[in-house]
Enzyme design. Structure first.
Site, PDB file in Angstrom:
ATOM      1  CG  ASN A  38      14.120  41.670  36.484  1.00 15.91           C
ATOM      2  OD1 ASN A  38      15.152  41.348  37.031  1.00 15.91           O
ATOM      3  ND2 ASN A  38      12.953  41.080  36.761  1.00 15.91           N
TER       4      ASN A  38
ATOM      5  CG  HIS B 284      11.662  39.077  40.325  1.00 17.03           C
ATOM      6  ND1 HIS B 284      12.972  39.508  40.227  1.00 17.03           N
ATOM      7  CD2 HIS B 284      10.900  40.196  40.145  1.00 17.03           C
ATOM      8  CE1 HIS B 284      13.006  40.813  40.007  1.00 17.03           C
ATOM      9  NE2 HIS B 284      11.758  41.257  39.956  1.00 17.03           N
TER      10      HIS B 284
ATOM     11  CB  CYS C 136      17.761  36.565  37.002  1.00 13.81           C
ATOM     12  SG  CYS C 136      16.783  35.881  38.310  1.00 13.81           S
TER      13      CYS C 136
ATOM     14  CB  VAL D 111     -14.112  43.064  89.658  1.00 14.21           C
ATOM     15  CG1 VAL D 111     -14.534  42.044  90.691  1.00 14.21           C
ATOM     16  CG2 VAL D 111     -15.288  43.875  89.165  1.00 14.21           C
TER      17      VAL D 111
HETATM   18  N1  ARG Z   1      19.078  42.471  42.271  1.00 10.42           N
HETATM   19  C1  ARG Z   1      18.069  42.250  41.303  1.00 10.42           C
HETATM   20  C2  ARG Z   1      16.727  42.736  41.868  1.00 10.42           C
HETATM   21  O1  ARG Z   1      16.499  42.596  43.044  1.00 10.42           O
HETATM   22  C3  ARG Z   1      17.950  40.805  40.957  1.00 10.42           C
HETATM   23  C4  ARG Z   1      16.977  40.525  39.850  1.00 10.42           C
HETATM   24  C5  ARG Z   1      16.799  39.102  39.560  1.00 10.42           C
HETATM   25  N2  ARG Z   1      16.001  38.942  38.442  1.00 10.42           N
HETATM   26  C6  ARG Z   1      15.023  38.054  38.301  1.00 10.42           C
HETATM   27  N3  ARG Z   1      14.419  37.957  37.172  1.00 10.42           N
HETATM   28  N4  ARG Z   1      14.591  37.363  39.318  1.00 10.42           N
HETATM   29  O2  ARG Z   1      15.932  43.271  41.162  1.00 10.42           O
END
Ligand code: ARG
Length: 710
Positions: A84, A181, A277, A690
């Site tokens: 992220n 995501h 992730c 009615v």
């Molecule tokens: N707790 C993090 C969130 O909700 C988890 C992120 C997971 N990252 C991902 N690329 N799916 O943002």
């Protein structure tokens, strides 16, 4: 390594080792809840085990790639999820803008890391969330970018990606909160394979995936694998690294030449993340491809009692369920209760077809395309009574069409018609017409461009107070009396200023003993036209001639011997006289609803149906003629009182333009709801008997008369 390699760029990049960015879990923790996986897991993860699992992943990946590290920061527990951090393509990065404030603080650290590495960093506008490679994944064969939206990233961020990264972006809408995501449910693999969980996407997105990825390359996984984060996979060449794989999926992948490396990441699942992730590929091949984004945006304007009527909610819901996204650009609430509000909303859709579908619905909700300069498209009528395929179907709301550069008001507004446009010496005429009435020489409006409807209905007569006191609510028994008071007041006002009230009535009015009250309403000038079917007239006349309704004695409530023939006798009697009016004239019919209509010169229209006995000579069995007759009697109505007739009430609803008040009384809530669907200020539904309703109404009118006389 066994993979077949298609492109020279990938060849070059393979020569360089794969580089991956990770962040050690020294400050990892489930500290807050921003996705469903975190629910119930606050402070429930073990940092030791997390470190152990993370280290194992790190070691596995080091076998296949060069792994870089970014320094973890106290207070930013989710920083371990480097996917992220941003999205990288070539030497360009689009830095993430986190949706949740809980993660926004990570942005500066990732920004610094990217800048230190010499990437060109692009920053999105402040209000535009986008969560990096968590929501954007390069296709491994096609060279385009799959980008997710719906939970964390805004659809409107996608055109920026297309422009800054010079890549074609295909937008996919996520619909299952668990897969918030894109990388939780979608993983492009080497050679154009795709590992994904189809139910996490809306229909349109699934269609798009199926268009781009051939069936033999699509690997749809089960829910059981999906919740083990099997799609959250790090793919390097033919290796796929994931938290856990089922035997079945392992086999499917093996058959396609992939080797699964399982490495447990259960501590990270508690925060809603797994292998993918925890990584960010910092080398991504950048292939030359024409920069394409199919995303469309439009600004719409809305005006009216936006909050009271729930219109904003409906508009925003329509956009989202239609597959688009929105931003409210401005919202001006009126200062006073009677003021209307004005909103400006930016609508985005993944492509022109989706935009057209959304806009068609929004226009029916009264939205105005702020930049509408495209004239309505017109298609000539080439067969009498038939319109071009995608003709625009009309609503009850005042409508205008842009013909040439002129907005033309549509006449004879009604629901479920087409807009027929003709050029006359007097100018352009646009008119709502039923399909069957279309003529060669006319054109119909097609599509949804160059059309605007107004939800804000001008009050017809100046001295009519708004009808909004109960909104479009369907009232329960307890509220009946309140409603009756209001309706009585309205009837009184309309009568006193010479307005028009139309009543549609079903035979239940007679069975429930309502006729004496309806008679009084007619006698006292509260009714200007009566619409119904054969049955109301037959039962009314039966009651008047024989004291029964469908053979049941109306005084005692018991079946009369031979009573089942009474309604046929009634019909026969009227047939002998020639018509209801003649029966009155000849002194045969001396009381009842139909009698009062004749005596008080209240026009009525009876529309036939397949189940009619007789019918009475007055009943119109030609339904086209009956519809025309109804339309004639409805024209100019101020209020329509619908008394227990599903068939005739809904029929009337369809031919009545917005702005005419409707009061629908029925014991069946479905009928009432159906009519209050017209929404807003102009329809009131009362679920009640009615007969009871009419007696209360008359009582209330009598009270009003008393007050006036005092
Ligand atoms: N707790 C993090 C969130 O909700 C988890 C992120 C997971 N990252 C991902 N690329 N799916 O943002």
């Amino acid at each position: 390594m066994s993979s077949t390699v298609h492109t020279s760029t990938i060849d070059q990049l393979k020569a360089a080792p794969m580089r991956i960015l990770m962040c050690a879990p020294h400050h990892y923790e489930v500290d807050y809840v921003i996705n469903p996986w975190m629910e119930g897991n606050i402070h429930r993860s073990s940092r030791d085990r997390a470190l152990e699992q993370w280290t194992q992943l790190y070691q596995v990946l080091q076998k296949y790639a060069q792994v870089d590290l970014v320094e973890p920061q106290p207070g930013w527990p989710d920083m371990v999820f480097t996917a992220n951090a941003g999205l990288i393509l070539g030497d360009t990065v689009v830095l993430s803008r986190f949706f949740h404030p809980e993660r926004r603080g990570e942005e500066q650290y990732f920004h610094k890391w990217f800048a230190d590495q010499g990437y060109t960093v692009h920053l999105l506008p402040n209000s535009l969330p986008f969560e990096g490679a968590g929501d954007a994944l390069m296709d491994r064969a096609g060279g385009w970018l799959w980008a997710g939206y719906g939970f964390r990233s805004e659809l409107d961020s996608h055109p920026y990606l297309a422009e800054w990264l010079d890549v074609e972006v295909l937008s996919l809408r996520l619909v299952d909160r668990r897969f918030y995501h894109l990388d939780t449910c979608f993983c492009p693999l080497t050679d154009g394979y795709l590992l994904y969980y189809p139910p996490a996407f809306d229909t349109y997105s699934n269609r798009l995936i199926e268009l781009r990825v051939p069936p033999e390359k699509r690997i749809a996984i089960s829910e059981a694998d999906a919740v083990n984060f099997a799609c959250n996979t790090v793919n390097i060449d033919r290796i796929v690294v994931m938290n856990k794989v089922s035997e079945g999926l392992n086999q499917v992948l093996a058959d396609r030449g992939f080797t699964v490396v399982e490495t447990p990441l259960t501590e990270f699942l508690k925060a809603g993340g797994a292998a993918k992730c925890l990584t960010l590929k910092v080398i991504e091949p950048h292939r030359e491809s024409p920069q394409l984004s199919t995303i469309q945006t439009k600004i719409i304007h809305l005006e009216g009692h936006l909050l009271d009527s729930g219109l904003v909610n409906r508009v925003l819901d329509t956009i989202v369920t239609g597959g688009g996204s929105f931003q409210v650009v401005s919202f001006n609430l009126g200062n006073q209760r009677q003021d209307t509000s004005l909103a400006e909303v930016k609508v985005s859709a993944p492509d022109a077809a989706v935009m057209a579908e959304i806009m068609a619905q929004l226009i029916d909700l009264g939205a105005i395309d702020a930049a509408e300069t495209v004239p309505a498209s017109l298609a000539p009528v080439t067969q009498t009574g038939v319109a071009a395929d995608d003709f625009y179907a009309t609503t009850i709301y005042p409508t205008e069409v842009l013909v040439g550069n002129q907005w033309v008001k549509v006449q004879d507004q009604r629901m479920d018609g087409a807009i027929a446009v003709t050029q006359t010496s007097a100018g352009i005429i646009a008119r709502c017409k039923l399909l069957r009435d279309l003529q060669i020489g006319e054109s119909v409006v097609t599509g949804s461009e160059g059309i605007r409807t107004k939800r804000k209905i001008p009050t017809l007569k100046k001295n009519t107070e708004e009808f909004s006191f109960m909104g479009a609510g369907v009232s329960s028994e307890r509220r009946v009396e309140l409603v009756v008071e209001k309706i009585a007041w309205d009837l009184r006002q309309i009568r006193d200023r010479g307005g028009k009230v139309v009543v549609t009535a079903g035979p239940v009015v007679i069975h429930t003993g309502g006729s004496k009250h309806l008679n009084q309403l007619i006698r006292e000038g509260y009714v200007q036209a009566l619409l119904g079917g054969n049955a109301i007239a037959v039962h009314d006349i039966e009651q008047s001639l024989m004291g029964t309704s469908l053979g049941v004695d109306m005084q005692r409530g018991v079946s009369v011997h031979g009573g089942h023939r009474h309604h046929l006798k009634a019909i026969n009697t009227i047939r002998r006289c020639g018509s209801i009016a003649q029966a009155v004239e000849q002194g045969v019919l001396t009381s009842g609803v139909m009698y009062e209509c004749v005596k008080n010169h209240v026009p009525f229209s009876l529309a036939g149906s397949i189940r009619d006995d007789g019918p009475l000579p007055d009943t119109k069995m030609d339904l086209i003629a009956a519809q025309a007759d109804y339309a004639r009697l409805i024209a100019g109505a101020d209020l329509i009182l619908m008394l227990s007739s599903m068939l005739h009430s809904i029929g009337v609803g369809n031919m009545t333009p917005a702005g005419v008040k409707m009061v629908c009384i029925d014991i069946n809530p479905a009928v009432v709801t159906k009519l209050s669907d017209r929404g807003s200020i102009e329809s009131i539904g009362v679920v009640t008997d009615v007969g009871l309703f009419l007696s209360l109404l008359v009582q209330q009118l009598n009270k009003l008369t008393g007050q006036y006389q005092r």
